[in-house]
Design a protein around this motif. Structure first.
Motif: not given
Length: 312
Positions: A68-74
């Motif tokens: 989830f964090v990676a999704m928001v980051e990208h």
């Protein structure tokens, strides 16, 4: 108007400053794809978790948070958000990296700050190492992200000092993540040791490649931002979806109860005393009355005019 309009909606101006070395639509398109991979990974982890009892889903929760964090980051970087223009140390002659300043993505390091300690924690929790060692390794993982962002925003060659501290943290993590937990994992079984050795070695090897990408992009201004996006995007896909898939597959038949990581559900009783046991106890007043009556019955009768004997 169709197509990717993120760069038109969010132009290359921050706080009144325009950046010279920046991404193009191709870089943005690539990160939209990476964002989709991370979102799919999160949904897949959550869906697979329902094949396990609710008490055995700890690893699934942690890895879904990572995705989830990676999704928001990208998503942020694909939208051309979360960056600042920083003057480069070396001005290159190539038209791809020529200019005074370059995009530095602080939102990327925010993602690292949250993702990397979670990955360290899940590797060490699966090996049941002492809590202080988990804390120490997570601290070093957070430190790598902080040192990377501080070095990226420094304009002079002093940035390489932070780069050196980053490498030092990476070396310490290698001992804490691979060498130290191996006996803890082996004591739990060969299947646990196998899962730990592969996962820990894979994660640590990938973390070695992040400083290399940093050195030729934010640090040395050698490759353009689009190439930087491709490099980091491949690393992120290897670090999160592939690591999650192998870790969950290797732990599929390992009962979390063996690791002391089974979570309580509503079916499990709480270890507390019931009030019914307290109600069965005799009230204090009745007990004292019985004791006093028993003592009085054992005393010798006192005749008239006789002084009763007293005890010392």
């Amino acid at each position: 108007m169709g197509g990717n309009g993120a760069l038109h909606t969010n132009p290359f101006i921050v706080n009144g400053r325009t950046v010279d070395i920046h991404i193009t639509t191709r870089g943005s398109d690539w990160y939209w794809a990476v964002m989709s991979v991370m979102g799919t990974t999160m949904l897949a982890i959550l869906a697979i978790s329902f094949l396990k009892p609710a008490s055995n889903r700890l690893f699934y929760y942690i890895l879904s948070l990572v995705a989830f964090v990676a999704m928001v980051e990208h998503y942020s970087m694909a939208s051309n958000l979360g960056w600042v223009p920083i003057d480069v140390e070396w001005r290159r002659s190539s038209h791809l990296v020529s200019g005074v300043n370059r995009q530095i993505w602080w939102v990327r390091y925010c993602g690292w700050f949250l993702i990397w300690p979670l990955l360290s924690a899940i590797v060490l929790l699966a090996s049941v190492v002492p809590g202080i060692q988990v804390f120490w390794t997570c601290f070093l993982s957070c430190s790598m992200a902080i040192l990377a962002v501080v070095g990226a925003v420094v304009r002079t060659d002093y940035k390489w000092g932070y780069y050196g501290f980053w490498i030092w943290c990476w070396l310490l993590i290698g001992y804490q993540l691979i060498w130290l937990p191996r006996k803890f994992a082996l004591a739990l079984g060969k299947d646990v040791a196998f899962a730990h050795n592969i996962t820990a070695g894979w994660v640590w090897m990938l973390w070695m490649l992040y400083p290399i990408c940093w050195g030729v992009s934010e640090g040395g201004n050698v490759i353009p931002p689009d190439s930087e996006f491709i490099f980091y995007g491949i690393l992120d896909c290897c670090l999160i979806p592939i690591t999650s898939a192998f870790f969950l597959f290797s732990h599929w038949t390992i009962d979390p109860a063996r690791l002391g990581l089974k979570m309580r559900t509503y079916d499990d009783p709480l270890n507390i005393h019931s009030t019914s046991n307290q109600e069965k106890m005799a009230p204090r007043g009745q007990t004292e009355g019985i004791t006093e009556a028993g003592d009085a019955s054992q005393r010798a009768p006192v005749t008239e005019g006789e002084v009763p004997a007293t005890t010392a």
